[in-house]
Scaffold this motif. Structure first.
Motif, short mmCIF file in Angstrom:
data_model
loop_
_atom_site.label_atom_id
_atom_site.label_comp_id
_atom_site.label_asym_id
_atom_site.label_seq_id
_atom_site.Cartn_x
_atom_site.Cartn_y
_atom_site.Cartn_z
N SER A 187 -18.41 65.95 22.70
CA SER A 187 -18.75 67.37 22.53
C SER A 187 -17.50 68.21 22.32
N GLU A 188 -16.40 67.89 23.02
CA GLU A 188 -15.16 68.63 22.85
C GLU A 188 -14.50 68.35 21.50
N VAL A 189 -14.60 67.11 21.04
CA VAL A 189 -14.05 66.75 19.73
C VAL A 189 -14.83 67.48 18.63
N LYS A 190 -16.16 67.49 18.75
CA LYS A 190 -16.98 68.19 17.77
C LYS A 190 -16.64 69.68 17.74
N ARG B 157 -2.83 70.82 21.18
CA ARG B 157 -3.47 71.16 19.90
C ARG B 157 -4.76 70.38 19.67
N PHE B 158 -5.22 69.68 20.68
CA PHE B 158 -6.44 68.87 20.62
C PHE B 158 -6.98 68.81 22.04
N PRO B 159 -8.28 68.59 22.22
CA PRO B 159 -8.82 68.54 23.59
C PRO B 159 -8.07 67.55 24.48
N LYS C 74 -14.14 74.42 15.16
CA LYS C 74 -13.16 75.50 15.25
C LYS C 74 -12.18 75.43 14.09
N LYS C 75 -11.72 74.23 13.76
CA LYS C 75 -10.81 74.05 12.62
C LYS C 75 -11.49 74.43 11.31
N ALA C 76 -12.76 74.06 11.17
CA ALA C 76 -13.49 74.38 9.94
C ALA C 76 -13.68 75.89 9.80
#
Length: 94
Positions: A80-83, A63-65, A88-90
């Motif tokens: 970059s993956e966290v951003k 559910r997370f990178p 995507k969540k927003a």
């Protein structure tokens, strides 16, 4: 040689690049950080207002990178993956 340490990952000081802000600065500066940087669980947790354990659990559950293991006790994520995950969540809430 390693005067610019951000997120506990040291980077050599480069004369033509401006120092990047750290996570300890306001979260509004989060998008100003360099996308190629690596970020540790405790820094991600601080940004998302969750525990580092929650980051590891979400990552392990898909559910997370996925984390990048640099050494036995060093795990990081690409900023970059966290951003992208945050964006995507927003978008999903709209």
């Amino acid at each position: 040689m390693f005067d610019n340490c951000i997120f506990q990952v040291c980077q050599p000081e480069l004369p033509h690049i401006q120092p990047q802000p750290s996570v300890s600065q306001p979260v509004s500066r989060f998008h100003d950080l360099h996308d190629q940087q690596m970020i540790r669980a405790k820094d991600i947790a601080r940004l998302l207002a969750v525990s580092p354990d929650a980051i590891y659990r979400m990552s392990g559950a898909g559910r997370f990178p996925r984390a990048i293991k640099l050494a036995d006790r060093v795990v990081v994520w690409r900023l970059s993956e966290v951003k992208a995950w945050i964006e995507k969540k927003a978008e999903a809430r709209e």
